[in-house]
Each structure stands twice: as structure tokens, then as C-alpha cells.
Design an enzyme around this catalytic site. Sequence first.
Site, mmCIF file in Angstrom:
data_model
loop_
_atom_site.group_PDB
_atom_site.id
_atom_site.type_symbol
_atom_site.label_atom_id
_atom_site.label_comp_id
_atom_site.label_asym_id
_atom_site.label_seq_id
_atom_site.Cartn_x
_atom_site.Cartn_y
_atom_site.Cartn_z
ATOM 1 N N LYS A 6 8.902 5.661 15.436
ATOM 2 C CA LYS A 6 8.474 6.526 14.341
ATOM 3 C C LYS A 6 9.017 5.939 13.037
ATOM 4 O O LYS A 6 10.226 5.805 12.879
ATOM 5 C CB LYS A 6 8.988 7.951 14.541
ATOM 6 C CG LYS A 6 8.489 8.934 13.480
ATOM 7 C CD LYS A 6 8.723 10.353 13.934
ATOM 8 C CE LYS A 6 8.363 11.362 12.851
ATOM 9 N NZ LYS A 6 8.562 12.744 13.316
ATOM 10 N N ASP A 52 -1.143 19.820 16.095
ATOM 11 C CA ASP A 52 -0.896 18.380 16.298
ATOM 12 C C ASP A 52 0.566 18.127 16.653
ATOM 13 O O ASP A 52 0.931 17.001 16.993
ATOM 14 C CB ASP A 52 -1.287 17.585 15.045
ATOM 15 C CG ASP A 52 -0.662 18.140 13.768
ATOM 16 O OD1 ASP A 52 -0.921 19.316 13.460
ATOM 17 O OD2 ASP A 52 0.083 17.416 13.102
ATOM 18 N N ASN A 53 1.402 19.158 16.574
ATOM 19 C CA ASN A 53 2.809 19.002 16.953
ATOM 20 C C ASN A 53 3.130 19.717 18.257
ATOM 21 O O ASN A 53 4.297 19.906 18.593
ATOM 22 C CB ASN A 53 3.720 19.527 15.838
ATOM 23 C CG ASN A 53 3.643 18.674 14.578
ATOM 24 O OD1 ASN A 53 3.287 17.496 14.644
ATOM 25 N ND2 ASN A 53 3.968 19.252 13.439
ATOM 26 N N ARG A 89 2.448 7.359 11.222
ATOM 27 C CA ARG A 89 3.661 6.538 11.139
ATOM 28 C C ARG A 89 4.367 6.425 12.481
ATOM 29 O O ARG A 89 5.541 6.102 12.545
ATOM 30 C CB ARG A 89 4.605 7.085 10.093
ATOM 31 C CG ARG A 89 4.995 8.520 10.328
ATOM 32 C CD ARG A 89 6.149 8.849 9.458
ATOM 33 N NE ARG A 89 6.386 10.274 9.450
ATOM 34 C CZ ARG A 89 7.365 10.815 8.763
ATOM 35 N NH1 ARG A 89 8.175 10.066 8.055
ATOM 36 N NH2 ARG A 89 7.542 12.109 8.791
ATOM 37 N N ASP A 96 2.987 5.927 3.707
ATOM 38 C CA ASP A 96 3.442 4.543 3.834
ATOM 39 C C ASP A 96 3.805 4.162 5.270
ATOM 40 O O ASP A 96 4.208 3.032 5.536
ATOM 41 C CB ASP A 96 4.652 4.301 2.916
ATOM 42 C CG ASP A 96 5.793 5.274 3.199
ATOM 43 O OD1 ASP A 96 5.701 6.041 4.178
ATOM 44 O OD2 ASP A 96 6.774 5.268 2.432
ATOM 45 N N ASP A 107 8.040 16.379 17.593
ATOM 46 C CA ASP A 107 7.968 16.202 16.142
ATOM 47 C C ASP A 107 9.019 17.043 15.421
ATOM 48 O O ASP A 107 8.757 18.152 14.959
ATOM 49 C CB ASP A 107 6.568 16.516 15.592
ATOM 50 C CG ASP A 107 5.725 15.250 15.563
ATOM 51 O OD1 ASP A 107 6.164 14.224 16.125
ATOM 52 O OD2 ASP A 107 4.627 15.278 14.980
HETATM 53 P P1 AMP Z 1 3.969 15.828 10.493
HETATM 54 O O1 AMP Z 1 3.983 16.935 9.493
HETATM 55 O O2 AMP Z 1 5.187 14.925 10.423
HETATM 56 O O3 AMP Z 1 3.690 16.270 11.875
HETATM 57 O O4 AMP Z 1 2.779 14.850 10.053
HETATM 58 C C1 AMP Z 1 1.454 15.275 9.874
HETATM 59 C C2 AMP Z 1 0.552 14.078 9.721
HETATM 60 O O5 AMP Z 1 0.925 13.291 8.589
HETATM 61 C C3 AMP Z 1 0.541 13.122 10.904
HETATM 62 O O6 AMP Z 1 -0.757 12.626 11.064
HETATM 63 C C4 AMP Z 1 1.500 12.058 10.449
HETATM 64 O O7 AMP Z 1 1.267 10.846 11.100
HETATM 65 C C5 AMP Z 1 1.199 11.961 8.966
HETATM 66 N N1 AMP Z 1 2.322 11.435 8.186
HETATM 67 C C6 AMP Z 1 3.467 12.074 7.859
HETATM 68 N N2 AMP Z 1 4.263 11.279 7.130
HETATM 69 C C7 AMP Z 1 3.628 10.098 6.986
HETATM 70 C C8 AMP Z 1 3.929 8.856 6.324
HETATM 71 N N3 AMP Z 1 5.072 8.669 5.669
HETATM 72 N N4 AMP Z 1 3.030 7.869 6.400
HETATM 73 C C9 AMP Z 1 1.877 8.039 7.049
HETATM 74 N N5 AMP Z 1 1.521 9.169 7.682
HETATM 75 C C10 AMP Z 1 2.379 10.195 7.650
HETATM 76 MG MG MG Z 2 3.328 15.644 13.550
#
Ligand code: AMP
Ligand code: MG
Length: 494
Positions: free
Chosen positions: A120, A263-264, A101, A132, A273
Amino acid sequence: MRFDNAFIRDLPGDPETGLRQRQVQSACYSRVSPTPVAAPRLVAASAEVAALLGLDPAYVASPEFACVFGGNDLIAGMEPFAVNYGGHQFGNWAGQLGDGRAISLGEVLVPSGRWELQLKGAGPTPYSRRGDGRAVLRSSVREFLCSEAMFHLGVPTTRALSLVATGDQVVRDMFYDGNAQAEPGAIVCRVAPSFIRFGNFELPASRGDIALVAQLVDFTIHRDFPELEGDRTAWFHEVCRRTAVMIDHWMRVGFVHGVMNTDNMSILGLTLDYGPYGWVDNYDPDWTPNTTDAQGRRYRFAAQPQVAHWNLHRLANALVPLFDTTDPLTEGLELFVREYQRLEQLTAAAKLGLEDGTLFDELTGLLAQAEVDMTIFFRGLANVDGPSLEPVREAFYRPETMPLLEPWLARYAALAKPGRKAAMDAVNPKYVLRNYLAQEAIDRAEQGDDLGVQELLEVMRRPYDEQPGNERYAARRPDWARHKAGCSALSCSS
Ligand code: AMP
Ligand code: MG
């Protein structure tokens, strides 16, 4: 704005376009455009970031700006893309993740440097999996405010230019209990010299694509570490050093990231993030803001240095094939440990305003036991000039525990010298983005009142100043916030 989109120009891209969810091999990104939103409206902007980018305040306030940074329009030179990366999540290899996203608009070259602009919540990408691609207002307010608060605290971080409400609704199940609700959507424009993560290197390494790992390493050095051109060893060591610096700052100000998955983790050593992060109110080494992590507490406050080391180890593993022996990588990991220990000692001494940090460990044990507010306590310590606990009284959540600190304070007072206050006030902030303050701003924003966000941003611009009249933003967490969602703990739903 002059764009120089090095990432997509110099690295291999996905030949396929469109939103089909897919594994993307041998490529660092996919081209994808933001999906338009109903009614983009600027909620708040950072004047400092706008100035860094050379943006005129009148433009930032204009409807055109909200259109571009709400994802409805592109400026000439923007070439939007989503980045491909993997990562270790909660200790396990998660495979390909990617920007699900986040959509980068391009890299601007301005006198202040090179800045990648990234939206974002701007809609789905090939990496969205079942998501989404959107973000809710509450998590966007939190990312926007904390990015800037951290910057002003002197903590290495990605920045935030703008917070735009989309006018669309986003459905989220905040408590993961089957009660999904429509919430207002928003888009933050993040700004950093680079958003490359440890996971960018781990993904091609996991697929045995050594050539791509090498290409990405050399690209990163060339673009983001030009002084280290041609020296992969020095580069890895620098990544380890910067990570140590970042973590030391987190521990100094009481910041808990909450989701330190690889990944963060930014390759530049920037806080990256902002999800279910939090600020320590009462000093508690075991505290985590992330409800998903409430059981294992992998990412609790005190564990952050060890987790960073573990994450660097994952990065090192991905880089092994690029070196003749593992020695340079092992040395880097050792350097992290040494550097962090050195900084930890310096920070302990600085927070106490003493020659060394000897008294620190004993103090933190007592603070945890007595339920004492970290920020208020350290700020007040500069005013201690005798055995009285009066200057730190405000820090106690339960006044009856004050006697626990008395013997320690007497020893401290005997060592503390007059004239230390200015130096202490420069490392012990008066104002941090307390979880309940962010939540109050969110509650107002969700009612259509943007002022709460703007006022909080204004206070967080000068966290080390006394700011007469703004004392309420420095207050202990009130009782109502103790167990309230958003104030004490957060889910990953965002
Ligand atoms: P995060 O925990 O925010 O670092 O996200 C982990 C993974 O989930 C990353 O690849 C994000 O891009 C994906 N992600 C988190 N929320 C969404 C969302 N609403 N739509 C698509 N991908 C998401
Ligand atoms: Mg992330």
C-alpha cells in the site's frame, strides 16, 4: 516463496498496460509495477506474519527485504497487479474506484495457507485518478500497528508484514485547509487470504456485466470458500455471518472503522483498510474518528451494525441476477440481523461476566453520560466484589460523575460471582491501540526514531495480559490528546 497467482490467472484482466487513468471494462485487474523509491528502509516488521509466510528473520532484516517490500525489486513468481472495484461511499454509488495505491505482488502458497501480499503506497496505478499512489508515514504506522493489534485482540483482520520508509517525501494537505506539506512516505505490506471487497461485485453488476459477477462469485467460492463449492446461497449466507462476527468484535473492543464504504468491506469478513479509524476512549456511541464524517456521523461507533447490514444489502443487490428469486439474499440479510443480535447478547454477558447481558444497555447509557473509559471500565469490572466503585475509579474522566454509576454497580455486585475474572479478562482487553499512543509512536517515527512503533507493537501482541511495567500503555487518554489532531479525530488525508 512459491507463488500461485490465482486471481490474475483465473479472472479476466485489462488488456491495456501502463498508467493511463481509465475506466476498465470487463476485467478484474490491471497489471502494474510498483514505482521505485529513493531509499527503502525497514521501520518495523511483524514476526508473526513473517513466520506465517515462512520468512527467515535474517531475510526480513536484510536490505534485500526492504528493497522488495519497498517496491524496488520483485522476487521470482511475483506478478504485480491492481484490482478493479467500485463502491458505495457515504451512502452514494461512486462508480469505479479500484486500487489507486495498492499493488498486489501475488499469492504465496505456504503450509499456513494462501496469502496475498499487497503493497500500500507503492505508486500510481490506472485507478489512481488524481492521487499519487503514495502513503505517508503517519497513516502507514497506523495501518501497520492496528492490523497486528486487531489480530492479537482476536478480531478478524487483514495482517501487516512490514512497514518500510521510502526515503521520499509525499505532499499532503492534512487539514484540507490549503496548507499542503511534505511528509515522509512509507509502504505497508498487507497480507490476507484475499482482498476481495463487496465493491468488486458491485462494479460489474452496475455495468450489467452479469457474466463477470458470476465468474467472480464462483472464483471467490472456489478459492476462498472451497467447502461451499457450487452453493452460492450458502456462500452469501456465510459472508453475512462472518460480517456479523467481525462487527461484534469491533463493538466488543471499542473499534470504530470510520470509513465503512462498501469498497472497504472484505468478502472474508476481515477488517480492511485502516484509514481514519479510532478507538473509543470515553464510551460514546456517537463518536466517529473521521473528520469527513463529523457532520452526518454515518459511521459512528454505535451505527456500525446497521451500516454493515446496509452494506450487505448493496452486495445482495449486486448478486440478484445470479438467483432465480431474491429469497436466498433476503434470508442472508435476515441471518445477519439474527446472528448479530445473538452475538451481541453473548458479548454483553461475557463483558459483564454474568449469565446474561440484561444490565448492559443501561450500563452503556450511564457510561456515555458519565464520561467513562470503555477499556479501563470493563477491565476493572472483573475486580468488583461489592458496591464500591474503587476497582473502576481509573476509568472516570471526571471523578465527580462517579455517583451516577453507584446504583448500577450495586445491582451488578449483587449478581457477579467470584471466580469470573479469568473469563472476563479474556474478552476485556487491558491494552488497545489508543489513538494517542499511535500518535506518540508516529511523532517519534517522523523524527527518525523507530523504537516507538516497535515498542507499541510489542505491547499490542499481548492485549489481554497484565504486562507489569507496561501500565502506561493502558492509561486513560491524557488531557493534551483530547482535541489534538491524530488523537481525537483524523482526516482521510493519508
Ligand atoms: P480509501 O478511502 O483509502 O478507502 O480510498 C478510496 C479510494 O481512493 C480507493 O480507490 C483508493 O485506492 C483511492 N486512493 C486513496 N488515496 C490515494 C492516493 N494517494 N493515490 C491514489 N489513489 C488513492
Ligand atoms: Mg479503501
